[in-house]
Design an enzyme around this catalytic site. Structure first.
Site, PDB file in Angstrom:
ATOM      1  CG  ASN A 177    -107.098 -45.624  19.319  1.00  0.00           C
ATOM      2  OD1 ASN A 177    -107.428 -45.490  18.148  1.00  0.00           O
ATOM      3  ND2 ASN A 177    -107.757 -46.412  20.147  1.00  0.00           N
ATOM      4  CE  LYS A 200    -108.838 -38.882   7.992  1.00  0.00           C
ATOM      5  NZ  LYS A 200    -107.583 -38.513   8.731  1.00  0.00           N
ATOM      6  N   PRO A 201    -105.484 -42.552   7.218  1.00  0.00           N
ATOM      7  CG  PRO A 201    -103.144 -42.704   7.163  1.00  0.00           C
ATOM      8  CD  PRO A 201    -104.353 -42.593   6.269  1.00  0.00           C
ATOM      9  CD  GLU A 273    -113.968 -50.627  17.775  1.00  0.00           C
ATOM     10  OE1 GLU A 273    -113.388 -49.794  18.505  1.00  0.00           O
ATOM     11  OE2 GLU A 273    -113.462 -51.682  17.397  1.00  0.00           O
ATOM     12  CB  CYS A 307    -112.551 -48.298  21.467  1.00  0.00           C
ATOM     13  SG  CYS A 307    -112.136 -46.978  20.310  1.00  0.00           S
ATOM     14  CD  GLU A 405    -114.555 -43.271  24.437  1.00  0.00           C
ATOM     15  OE1 GLU A 405    -114.085 -44.406  24.228  1.00  0.00           O
ATOM     16  OE2 GLU A 405    -115.020 -42.542  23.544  1.00  0.00           O
TER      17      GLU A 405
END
Length: 536
Positions: A177, A200-201, A273, A307, A405
């Site tokens: 994101n 690692k994206p 996070e 987030c 969420e």
């Protein structure tokens, strides 16, 4: 993409011209070859652009667990010399990167937009955030990492120094994101602390991380210090955790628990996070116009795929009708679009999966009695994953949107009678990432903020004030994670504290012919004297 246009929600009328560049103009085979040079991968991965759902990059090197192991070997080989580099020279790399990023931001803005579907302004917020982090640690890292003296066991006779040693190779798993902010933004303090990074994206947003790596190398970072591996999370992610000396993860709470268990099994540290169900409190004396603008930004930035965005909005009953009327009107007028240019106010969701979640939450809430004040439907006429910014009233706890969420452009509104009630309801969640309080009385606002169970609380702002204040820690409580980014905690997490204690003149034991009894008596009297002198 060139046939689409920015539309005003609810009217379909064009209000701004489309950007002239297309995905093919930006993501060329030459760019992919350049950015993936040196990436360890034996397969081929594909990414897509949310604006159209079409292939964006078709030749990304996909890594296997064996490739990840090779990346760690390369990183360890490079890390030793990097750790031996003076910290001020490491910090200077960050400051050069800061300047390069700001001067070449049009390149990364195009990539961020194409990979995430967000508007150009929201992409530019990522550039702002990374530049602030690079400047902060470029200036402050030497102070954060400098050796520190402490009072020894015996004053004067015991000299104690605390050193900060790099952990070694950090495994960093970044989400889709915020592909620039949450990749290089988190890697920056790890680098300046003397670590190498294996990152690692997300495959769908790997180009942004690869572009940042190229720029960081141009700024002076040794290429081997930053390794990037690409592949499916369940395949590559565990291999990154398995090889790391410390793990930094940003993503869902469910996956975060798995990362924490795997790191704990290896006795390595981790920071996480995770998710949020963030609350915004609008008190009776709030500036309504400012609060409405804040609610729009806080709820719909990056199409709510943030987030720390607002998903629950508590409004005092005395102003609720007026506030919601203005909020709904402002939301209905938002401009949605796909242009690689400034002008749109909200972009696309990132994938069909996100669209399905948002649609399910809204449709279920409406079926169980909630009222749609604005939005409430997908917009395939703009792009395959677009969904209107949505306000729901009458949401109750059995509805998924009330407690889960959503991670999309949906906010539920609730009325409250007194502030104690609002605080209790805002805290009634397993999450504790971010919160927002709106009032003209700053003193009361700060008092309420201190009672909210959230890692960051913004007064008269939704999220940017706390997130952009990078000298202060940012992170979550409860199911929102472990550890903090930013500030001293954001860099010291990537270090191992080492205590060096030098004993001088006499040992900490019987000496000069003392018997054990005389030594014990001497130490007892010394300890009483040290307390009387108020030494700590």
């Amino acid at each position: 993409m060139t046939d689409s246009h920015i539309t005003q929600d609810g009217t379909g009328n064009p209000v701004a011209p489309e950007g002239t560049r297309t995905a093919a103009d930006v993501v060329t085979p030459e760019l992919i070859t350049r950015l993936t040079r040196g990436v360890v991968g034996s397969g081929t991965a594909v990414s897509h652009t949310p604006f159209t759902g079409e292939v964006l990059a078709s030749a990304l090197p996909e890594s296997t667990p064996e490739d990840v192991a090779t990346a760690f070997e390369n990183a360890r080989a490079a890390q030793r010399a990097w750790a031996a580099t003076p910290v001020r020279r490491r910090a200077a790399v960050l400051l050069r990167f800061h300047d390069l990023l700001l001067s070449r931001q049009p390149e990364i803005l195009d990539l961020i937009q194409l990979e995430t579907g967000k508007t150009r302004l929201h992409a530019q917020e990522e550039v702002q955030g990374v530049a602030i982090v690079a400047r902060h640690y470029g200036r402050k890292a030497p102070a954060y990492l400098r050796p520190k003296g402490h009072l020894g066991a015996v004053p004067t006779l015991t000299k104690v120094t605390e050193l900060r040693q790099p952990r070694g190779v950090v495994g960093l798993i970044a989400p889709w994101n915020y592909p620039l902010q949450l990749s290089v933004g988190d890697a920056i303090p790890a680098f300046v602390a003397g670590n190498a990074v294996v990152m690692k994206p997300d495959t769908e947003t790997a180009l942004s991380a690869l572009w940042a790596r190229e720029l960081m190398v141009e700024a002076g970072l040794p290429a081997g210090v930053w390794q990037i591996v690409i592949g499916d999370g369940p395949v590559v992610g565990p291999a990154v955790v398995e090889g790391a000396d410390y793990v930094s993860f940003t993503g869902s709470t469910r996956t975060g628990r798995e990362v924490a268990r795997a790191a704990a099994a290896r006795l390595v540290g981790c920071s996480l996070e995770l998710g949020g169900k963030n609350a915004m409190l609008v008190l009776h004396d709030a500036d309504l116009d400012r609060a409405v603008d804040g609610a729009v930004r806080g709820s719909f930035a990056s199409a709510g795929q943030l987030c720390i965005s607002m998903e629950r909005l508590y409004v005092h009953e005395s102003i609720a009708d007026t506030f919601l009327e203005r909020f709904a009107a402002r939301t209905k007028a938002m401009r949605l679009g796909t242009a690689l240019a400034y002008g749109a106010e909200m972009g696309s969701l990132v994938s069909e999966r996100q669209l399905e979640t948002v649609t399910r939450h809204v449709d279920e809430a409406v079926a169980k009695g909630a009222t749609v004040l604005a939005g409430g439907r997908p917009r395939p006429d703009i792009g395959p994953y677009f969904y209107e910014p949505t306000i729901l009233d009458g949401v109750e706890s059995p509805m998924a949107v009330c407690t889960e969420e959503t991670f999309g452009p949906v906010v539920s509104v609730y009325r409250f009678g007194d502030e104690d009630e609002a605080i209790v309801r805002a805290n009634a969640t397993a999450y504790g990432l971010n919160a927002s309080v709106w009032t003209k009385d700053a003193r009361r606002g700060r008092a309420i903020a201190a009672r909210l169970r959230a890692g960051t609380v913004n007064l008269n702002e939704s999220y940017a004030a706390a997130f952009g204040s990078v000298a202060s820690p940012m992170g979550g409580m409860g199911d929102s994670g472990l550890g903090r980014r930013h500030g001293s905690e954001g860099i010291l997490r990537f270090t191992e504290p080492q205590t060096v204690a030098q004993q001088r003149l006499m040992p900490l034991g019987p000496a000069f012919g003392m018997t054990d009894e005389k030594y014990a008596d001497f130490m007892t009297r010394s300890l009483r004297a040290l307390k009387a002198l108020r030494l700590r």
